[in-house]
Design a protein around this motif. Structure first.
Motif, PDB file in Angstrom:
ATOM      1  N   UNK A  10       2.136  -9.535 -23.349  1.00  0.00           N
ATOM      2  CA  UNK A  10       1.495  -9.292 -22.052  1.00  0.00           C
ATOM      3  C   UNK A  10       2.552  -8.863 -21.038  1.00  0.00           C
ATOM      4  N   UNK A  11       3.685  -9.558 -21.022  1.00  0.00           N
ATOM      5  CA  UNK A  11       4.763  -9.204 -20.099  1.00  0.00           C
ATOM      6  C   UNK A  11       5.303  -7.809 -20.349  1.00  0.00           C
ATOM      7  N   UNK A  12       5.461  -7.452 -21.612  1.00  0.00           N
ATOM      8  CA  UNK A  12       5.938  -6.104 -21.947  1.00  0.00           C
ATOM      9  C   UNK A  12       4.924  -5.065 -21.494  1.00  0.00           C
ATOM     10  N   UNK A  13       3.650  -5.284 -21.806  1.00  0.00           N
ATOM     11  CA  UNK A  13       2.609  -4.327 -21.400  1.00  0.00           C
ATOM     12  C   UNK A  13       2.553  -4.202 -19.882  1.00  0.00           C
ATOM     13  N   UNK A  21       2.848   3.288 -14.063  1.00  0.00           N
ATOM     14  CA  UNK A  21       1.773   3.598 -13.116  1.00  0.00           C
ATOM     15  C   UNK A  21       1.878   2.871 -11.779  1.00  0.00           C
ATOM     16  N   UNK A  22       2.823   1.944 -11.646  1.00  0.00           N
ATOM     17  CA  UNK A  22       2.929   1.198 -10.405  1.00  0.00           C
ATOM     18  C   UNK A  22       1.868   0.114 -10.270  1.00  0.00           C
ATOM     19  N   UNK A  23       1.421  -0.440 -11.404  1.00  0.00           N
ATOM     20  CA  UNK A  23       0.401  -1.488 -11.406  1.00  0.00           C
ATOM     21  C   UNK A  23       0.945  -2.696 -12.151  1.00  0.00           C
ATOM     22  N   UNK A  24       0.262  -3.814 -12.106  1.00  0.00           N
ATOM     23  CA  UNK A  24       0.763  -4.972 -12.826  1.00  0.00           C
ATOM     24  C   UNK A  24      -0.213  -6.113 -12.916  1.00  0.00           C
ATOM     25  N   UNK A  25      -0.093  -7.050 -12.011  1.00  0.00           N
ATOM     26  CA  UNK A  25      -0.790  -8.328 -12.089  1.00  0.00           C
ATOM     27  C   UNK A  25      -2.265  -8.298 -12.339  1.00  0.00           C
ATOM     28  N   UNK A  26      -3.033  -7.955 -11.329  1.00  0.00           N
ATOM     29  CA  UNK A  26      -4.479  -8.048 -11.433  1.00  0.00           C
ATOM     30  C   UNK A  26      -5.072  -7.174 -12.509  1.00  0.00           C
ATOM     31  N   UNK A  27      -4.530  -6.010 -12.689  1.00  0.00           N
ATOM     32  CA  UNK A  27      -5.145  -5.052 -13.610  1.00  0.00           C
ATOM     33  C   UNK A  27      -4.693  -5.257 -15.055  1.00  0.00           C
ATOM     34  N   UNK A  28      -3.559  -5.900 -15.271  1.00  0.00           N
ATOM     35  CA  UNK A  28      -3.062  -6.060 -16.636  1.00  0.00           C
ATOM     36  C   UNK A  28      -2.990  -7.523 -17.040  1.00  0.00           C
ATOM     37  N   UNK A  29      -2.269  -8.319 -16.259  1.00  0.00           N
ATOM     38  CA  UNK A  29      -1.994  -9.693 -16.672  1.00  0.00           C
ATOM     39  C   UNK A  29      -3.265 -10.535 -16.725  1.00  0.00           C
ATOM     40  N   UNK A  30      -4.084 -10.460 -15.704  1.00  0.00           N
ATOM     41  CA  UNK A  30      -5.289 -11.303 -15.666  1.00  0.00           C
ATOM     42  C   UNK A  30      -6.243 -10.985 -16.816  1.00  0.00           C
ATOM     43  N   UNK A  84      11.891  -6.823 -17.537  1.00  0.00           N
ATOM     44  CA  UNK A  84      12.664  -5.980 -18.451  1.00  0.00           C
ATOM     45  C   UNK A  84      11.880  -4.719 -18.833  1.00  0.00           C
ATOM     46  N   UNK A  85      10.610  -4.886 -19.170  1.00  0.00           N
ATOM     47  CA  UNK A  85       9.801  -3.760 -19.653  1.00  0.00           C
ATOM     48  C   UNK A  85       9.485  -2.740 -18.559  1.00  0.00           C
ATOM     49  N   UNK A  86       9.450  -3.162 -17.299  1.00  0.00           N
ATOM     50  CA  UNK A  86       9.139  -2.237 -16.200  1.00  0.00           C
ATOM     51  C   UNK A  86      10.149  -1.096 -16.128  1.00  0.00           C
ATOM     52  N   UNK A  87      11.381  -1.387 -16.458  1.00  0.00           N
ATOM     53  CA  UNK A  87      12.430  -0.364 -16.466  1.00  0.00           C
ATOM     54  C   UNK A  87      12.068   0.758 -17.442  1.00  0.00           C
ATOM     55  N   UNK A  88      11.589   0.384 -18.606  1.00  0.00           N
ATOM     56  CA  UNK A  88      11.258   1.383 -19.623  1.00  0.00           C
ATOM     57  C   UNK A  88       9.990   2.148 -19.273  1.00  0.00           C
ATOM     58  N   UNK A  89       9.045   1.477 -18.640  1.00  0.00           N
ATOM     59  CA  UNK A  89       7.846   2.167 -18.170  1.00  0.00           C
ATOM     60  C   UNK A  89       8.185   3.207 -17.115  1.00  0.00           C
ATOM     61  N   UNK A  90       9.108   2.860 -16.222  1.00  0.00           N
ATOM     62  CA  UNK A  90       9.532   3.812 -15.183  1.00  0.00           C
ATOM     63  C   UNK A  90      10.264   4.999 -15.796  1.00  0.00           C
TER      64      UNK A  90
END
Length: 120
Positions: A10-13, A21-30, A84-90
């Motif tokens: 989940x953290x990697x995704x 895409x500049x998204x995170x918490x609500x749209x992915x983690x929850x 860590x994964x956000x770097x690779x997404x960017x």
């Protein structure tokens, strides 16, 4: 052990998609905590706040925590792997054509919406 692996995924995704895409918490983690860890809605929301606490808001986290709607351990694992994964997404976002990114993002949002609407 399975729950730790799911939290890491989940953290990697969340990290890759945040960077992409500049998204995170609500749209992915929850949704991921609800669908893959079978967390109740409020616990997923509270746990997501642990992962995003510094930039989002300590006061919201504290309210969820007081009511027992937080899994601190999962939130920390997601936070570290997301960081860590956000770097690779960017980095991926920098090389993908904008049209492709828009289409991938649109499909992702539709799929999450469908799963959320029809899920248990």
């Amino acid at each position: 052990m399975t729950s730790i692996i799911i939290d890491i995924l989940i953290g990697i995704a969340a990290g890759v998609l945040s960077g992409l895409f500049g998204i995170g918490g609500g749209i992915i983690i929850i949704p991921a905590l609800i669908f893959f860890r079978h967390f109740p809605q409020l616990k997923a929301q509270g746990t997501s706040l642990v992962a995003m606490l510094p930039p989002v808001g300590i006061f919201a986290f504290l309210e969820y925590y007081k009511k027992g709607n937080v899994d601190v351990y999962s939130g920390i694992i997601i936070c570290v792997t997301m960081l860590i994964a956000a770097k690779y997404g960017a980095q991926l976002a920098a090389v993908l054509p904008v049209d492709i990114m828009k289409k991938i993002f649109g499909i992702f949002i539709i799929l999450v919406g469908i799963k959320t609407f029809f899920g248990k």
